[in-house]
Motif scaffolding. Structure first.
Motif, PDB file in Angstrom:
ATOM      1  N   PRO A   1     -41.430  43.783  31.514  1.00 36.78           N
ATOM      2  CA  PRO A   1     -41.897  44.123  32.855  1.00 36.78           C
ATOM      3  C   PRO A   1     -43.354  43.697  33.093  1.00 36.78           C
ATOM      4  CG  PRO A   1     -42.098  46.002  31.408  1.00 36.78           C
ATOM      5  CD  PRO A   1     -41.511  44.905  30.581  1.00 36.78           C
ATOM      6  N   SER A   2     -43.712  43.452  34.371  1.00 34.00           N
ATOM      7  CA  SER A   2     -45.117  43.283  34.760  1.00 34.00           C
ATOM      8  C   SER A   2     -45.632  44.640  35.216  1.00 34.00           C
ATOM      9  CB  SER A   2     -45.244  42.302  35.923  1.00 34.00           C
ATOM     10  OG  SER A   2     -44.887  41.017  35.526  1.00 34.00           O
ATOM     11  N   LYS A   3     -46.746  45.048  34.652  1.00 37.13           N
ATOM     12  CA  LYS A   3     -47.252  46.377  35.012  1.00 37.13           C
ATOM     13  C   LYS A   3     -48.702  46.341  35.459  1.00 37.13           C
ATOM     14  CE  LYS A   3     -44.133  49.138  32.190  1.00 37.13           C
ATOM     15  NZ  LYS A   3     -44.024  50.265  31.258  1.00 37.13           N
ATOM     16  N   ALA A   4     -49.016  47.181  36.433  1.00 37.65           N
ATOM     17  CA  ALA A   4     -50.396  47.361  36.893  1.00 37.65           C
ATOM     18  C   ALA A   4     -51.160  48.128  35.802  1.00 37.65           C
ATOM     19  CB  ALA A   4     -50.405  48.144  38.201  1.00 37.65           C
ATOM     20  N   PRO A   5     -52.517  48.241  35.907  1.00 39.44           N
ATOM     21  CA  PRO A   5     -53.244  49.106  34.975  1.00 39.44           C
ATOM     22  C   PRO A   5     -52.644  50.515  34.992  1.00 39.44           C
ATOM     23  CG  PRO A   5     -54.776  47.885  36.333  1.00 39.44           C
ATOM     24  CD  PRO A   5     -53.422  47.595  36.866  1.00 39.44           C
ATOM     25  N   TRP A   6     -52.723  51.211  33.849  1.00 42.63           N
ATOM     26  CA  TRP A   6     -51.976  52.472  33.717  1.00 42.63           C
ATOM     27  C   TRP A   6     -52.297  53.482  34.807  1.00 42.63           C
ATOM     28  CZ3 TRP A   6     -54.809  56.864  33.330  1.00 42.63           C
ATOM     29  CH2 TRP A   6     -56.100  56.754  32.835  1.00 42.63           C
ATOM     30  N   TYR A   7     -53.571  53.507  35.293  1.00 41.69           N
ATOM     31  CA  TYR A   7     -53.928  54.542  36.271  1.00 41.69           C
ATOM     32  C   TYR A   7     -53.350  54.244  37.648  1.00 41.69           C
ATOM     33  CZ  TYR A   7     -57.549  50.997  36.240  1.00 41.69           C
ATOM     34  OH  TYR A   7     -58.191  49.794  36.197  1.00 41.69           O
TER      35      TYR A   7
ATOM     36  N   GLY B   1     -51.596  44.631  55.659  1.00 41.63           N
ATOM     37  CA  GLY B   1     -51.256  44.273  54.285  1.00 41.63           C
ATOM     38  C   GLY B   1     -51.584  42.841  53.893  1.00 41.63           C
ATOM     39  N   PRO B   2     -51.033  41.841  54.618  1.00 41.99           N
ATOM     40  CA  PRO B   2     -51.298  40.455  54.224  1.00 41.99           C
ATOM     41  C   PRO B   2     -52.789  40.131  54.211  1.00 41.99           C
ATOM     42  CG  PRO B   2     -49.522  40.572  55.837  1.00 41.99           C
ATOM     43  CD  PRO B   2     -50.112  41.943  55.745  1.00 41.99           C
ATOM     44  N   GLN B   3     -53.530  40.675  55.189  1.00 40.59           N
ATOM     45  CA  GLN B   3     -54.975  40.419  55.231  1.00 40.59           C
ATOM     46  C   GLN B   3     -55.674  41.034  54.025  1.00 40.59           C
ATOM     47  OE1 GLN B   3     -53.114  41.066  57.806  1.00 40.59           O
ATOM     48  NE2 GLN B   3     -53.830  40.047  59.665  1.00 40.59           N
ATOM     49  N   VAL B   4     -55.276  42.273  53.686  1.00 41.94           N
ATOM     50  CA  VAL B   4     -55.867  42.934  52.513  1.00 41.94           C
ATOM     51  C   VAL B   4     -55.635  42.086  51.272  1.00 41.94           C
ATOM     52  CG1 VAL B   4     -55.652  44.930  50.966  1.00 41.94           C
ATOM     53  CG2 VAL B   4     -55.717  45.276  53.435  1.00 41.94           C
ATOM     54  N   ASN B   5     -54.407  41.613  51.136  1.00 42.85           N
ATOM     55  CA  ASN B   5     -54.057  40.792  49.988  1.00 42.85           C
ATOM     56  C   ASN B   5     -54.901  39.518  49.942  1.00 42.85           C
ATOM     57  OD1 ASN B   5     -52.040  38.725  48.510  1.00 42.85           O
ATOM     58  ND2 ASN B   5     -51.643  40.811  47.856  1.00 42.85           N
TER      59      ASN B   5
ATOM     60  N   TYR C   1     -53.710  39.016  34.265  1.00 42.28           N
ATOM     61  CA  TYR C   1     -53.206  38.260  35.402  1.00 42.28           C
ATOM     62  C   TYR C   1     -52.089  39.008  36.128  1.00 42.28           C
ATOM     63  CZ  TYR C   1     -51.656  34.220  38.089  1.00 42.28           C
ATOM     64  OH  TYR C   1     -51.325  33.372  39.119  1.00 42.28           O
ATOM     65  N   TRP C   2     -51.127  39.499  35.343  1.00 45.74           N
ATOM     66  CA  TRP C   2     -49.958  40.103  35.986  1.00 45.74           C
ATOM     67  C   TRP C   2     -50.214  41.525  36.438  1.00 45.74           C
ATOM     68  CZ3 TRP C   2     -46.502  37.073  37.955  1.00 45.74           C
ATOM     69  CH2 TRP C   2     -46.435  35.767  37.463  1.00 45.74           C
ATOM     70  N   ALA C   3     -51.121  42.228  35.760  1.00 44.57           N
ATOM     71  CA  ALA C   3     -51.493  43.563  36.237  1.00 44.57           C
ATOM     72  C   ALA C   3     -52.153  43.461  37.616  1.00 44.57           C
ATOM     73  CB  ALA C   3     -52.428  44.247  35.255  1.00 44.57           C
ATOM     74  N   ILE C   4     -53.023  42.469  37.770  1.00 42.14           N
ATOM     75  CA  ILE C   4     -53.696  42.315  39.064  1.00 42.14           C
ATOM     76  C   ILE C   4     -52.725  41.782  40.107  1.00 42.14           C
ATOM     77  CG2 ILE C   4     -55.628  41.227  40.257  1.00 42.14           C
ATOM     78  CD1 ILE C   4     -56.326  43.425  38.144  1.00 42.14           C
ATOM     79  N   THR C   5     -51.762  40.960  39.673  1.00 39.47           N
ATOM     80  CA  THR C   5     -50.729  40.520  40.611  1.00 39.47           C
ATOM     81  C   THR C   5     -49.985  41.725  41.172  1.00 39.47           C
ATOM     82  OG1 THR C   5     -50.446  38.485  39.342  1.00 39.47           O
ATOM     83  CG2 THR C   5     -48.680  39.060  40.872  1.00 39.47           C
ATOM     84  N   VAL C   6     -49.528  42.600  40.269  1.00 38.68           N
ATOM     85  CA  VAL C   6     -48.808  43.800  40.711  1.00 38.68           C
ATOM     86  C   VAL C   6     -49.719  44.674  41.566  1.00 38.68           C
ATOM     87  CG1 VAL C   6     -47.685  45.922  39.950  1.00 38.68           C
ATOM     88  CG2 VAL C   6     -47.240  43.788  38.734  1.00 38.68           C
TER      89      VAL C   6
END
Lengths: 242, 263
Positions: free
Chosen positions: B88-94, A188-192, A171-176
């Motif tokens: 921390p919140s992290k994206a996939p490593w790549y 940007g906002p549209q892409v998001n 969840y948080w990886a995709i959020t970031v």
């Protein structure tokens, strides 16, 4: 002198066998050529090849391994699809089920996960190998561009798959990740919004990522790979010293 | 044959007299005699020479993957909870190299503009370097390999230096130089985040190019090798920094102090 017919001879001489396999045992050059040319899976190869092209220390098998990992991902991915439920309510529980109650479920998931990571690394290193051997030079320049597109497709495949377990990591990886995409100037906002299908990650995001991950992006990758492999042959085989 | 090729296209075939037609037939028949199994000195049959390599590497790799998958489980943390942000919140490593860049400059620049420029530049390489020299030789030449080594060391040192510099100037906060310019020097946000960062990036790349020009007198191919190596090293150095050296609040920390497992 005729030697006695063995059982193997009878089988390979039978009408049934000959209807499937049209060539004899590949111990002559003629049959070795036929086995490549008459088999739909092998005929991706030419019949003969430059000697240097078989050297493992030239390619390190990286392109081949990328493709092989793609195949492993398709196989294990299909098996996982039998059990995975792409709903924000049921996804996490189906992951738990795959790990705990499905026979070899954990193994399938592990193989899928580790080949996905491995494929990103292999594709990236393959790009390095092709670059450092100067293999992008004419006449292979367009195939290099296809390769860059395949690298992007690999990233997107891995990224869309990352959300599916629906745990905190996903969840948080995709959020970031989608915030990075959302930082694009102007659009940007549209892409998001297009990525998430909502203002935050939810059911609409999950079904988007799932559809992209299991059908759309694999088809894109397969399409690009078909072009990529075909062009290797049409551009004169893999590169080598002049 | 050459006479035939030089004829204007569309000229009637009847113009070829009988003798020439015979010669042409002979030529065609001669070509048909070349069998697919005629091997040149430097050629081998794909079956078995290449197919064996492919099969063995596939089996060996599948074995390694299976053993790895038996020994190491894929991570599955708690169920997704939008109300509980991990730190921390992290994206996939790549993508952590992009996330690392986000700590140092404007988000649009770090996350979209720089990676897009990098990808387009990489895709365009063959349209700038069209000479066939060096094909099939790892690193093109001894000089090429020296340039790879130089670019690797230069890029690594500059990247680590810039990460640490941002840490020192920002006194432990994010956007070190950018924030310093904004808070201490009263500049608008975009000056630090976009202008300063762009100048620093272009400056670093430019410095490397000038140094390599002076030290090696490179060909165009060798200069592109230096730049590509810079990209390659940057990708991995920043990914490692983002993966293993960024802890709570994305502060620099040692890998063994990281709070959560990340894969």
């Amino acid at each position: 002198m005729r030697r006695e017919q063995t059982l193997a001879d009878r089988i390979t001489g039978s009408a049934l066998w000959r209807s499937v396999v049209r060539h004899g045992y590949p111990d002559t050059q003629r049959n070795q050529a036929l086995i490549i040319a008459s088999n739909v899976f092998l005929h991706i190869h030419p019949v003969k090849i430059k000697r240097y092209a078989t050297k493992v220390t030239y390619t390190f098998c990286l392109g081949g391994l990328s493709f092989f990992m793609f195949l492993v991902l398709v196989m294990t991915g299909v098996l996982l699809m039998f059990y995975y439920i792409p709903s924000s309510e049921g996804a996490y529980q189906s992951m738990k089920d795959i790990e705990a109650s499905v026979s070899f479920g954990q193994l399938m998931r592990n193989m899928h996960r580790w080949s996905a990571q491995g494929m990103v690394i292999a594709v990236f290193l393959h790009m390095g190998r092709v670059f450092y051997t100067g293999s992008y030079k004419p006449p292979r320049e367009f195939n290099w561009v296809i390769g860059v597109l395949l690298l992007v497709t690999t990233f997107l495949l891995s990224f869309t798959g990352y959300l599916l377990p629906w745990d905190q990591l996903a969840y948080w990886a995709i959020t970031v990740g989608s915030e990075i995409g959302g930082a694009a100037p102007i659009v940007g906002p549209q892409v998001n919004r297009i990525l998430l299908g909502d203002f935050q990650i939810g059911q609409s995001t999950l079904i988007r990522f799932y559809t992209l991950h299991v059908i759309f992006l694999p088809l894109v990758a397969a399409f690009l790979m078909a072009v990529h492999f075909w062009r290797i042959r049409k551009d004169g085989g893999i590169s080598g010293p002049l | 044959m050459a006479e035939l090729a030089n004829q204007a296209p569309g000229s009637p075939a009847q113009q070829i007299d009988e003798a020439k037609r015979r010669k042409l037939l002979e030529l065609v028949r001669g070509r048909a005699l070349a069998r697919p199994t005629d091997l040149a000195e430097d050629e081998v049959m794909v079956w078995p020479s290449l197919v064996v390599v492919e099969a063995v590497s596939a089996v060996v790799f599948l074995g390694i993957l299976t053993v790895l998958s038996i020994l190491v489980n894929a991570p599955l943390l708690d169920r997704a909870n939008p109300n509980q942000t991990p730190n921390p919140s992290k994206a996939p490593w790549y993508f952590l190299n992009l996330q690392e860049m986000l700590l140092h400059m404007d988000a649009g620049l770090a996350g979209v503009i720089v990676p897009t420029i990098a990808l387009v530049a990489i895709a365009a390489i063959p349209y700038f370097d069209r000479s066939p020299l060096g094909v099939g030789i790892l690193g093109t030449s001894t000089k090429g390999r020296k340039i790879i080594a130089f670019s690797t060391v230069f890029t690594t040192i500059v990247l680590i230096g810039m990460i640490l510099l941002d840490e020192v100037i920002g006194r432990g906060t994010q956007f070190g130089i950018g924030r310093y310019a904004q808070e201490e020097l009263g500049m608008p946000e975009w000056v630090g985040g976009i202008i300063l960062s762009s100048i620093i990036m272009i400056g670093a790349i430019g410095t490397m190019v000038v140094m390599i020009q002076r030290m090696f007198r490179p060909t165009r191919r060798e200069l592109i090798i230096a730049l590509f190596t810079g990209f390659f090293v940057t990708y991995w150095v920043l990914a490692i920094s983002g993966t293993s050296f960024r802890g709570e609040g994305q502060m620099l920390t040692w890998p063994w102090n990281l709070p959560l497992e990340h894969h």
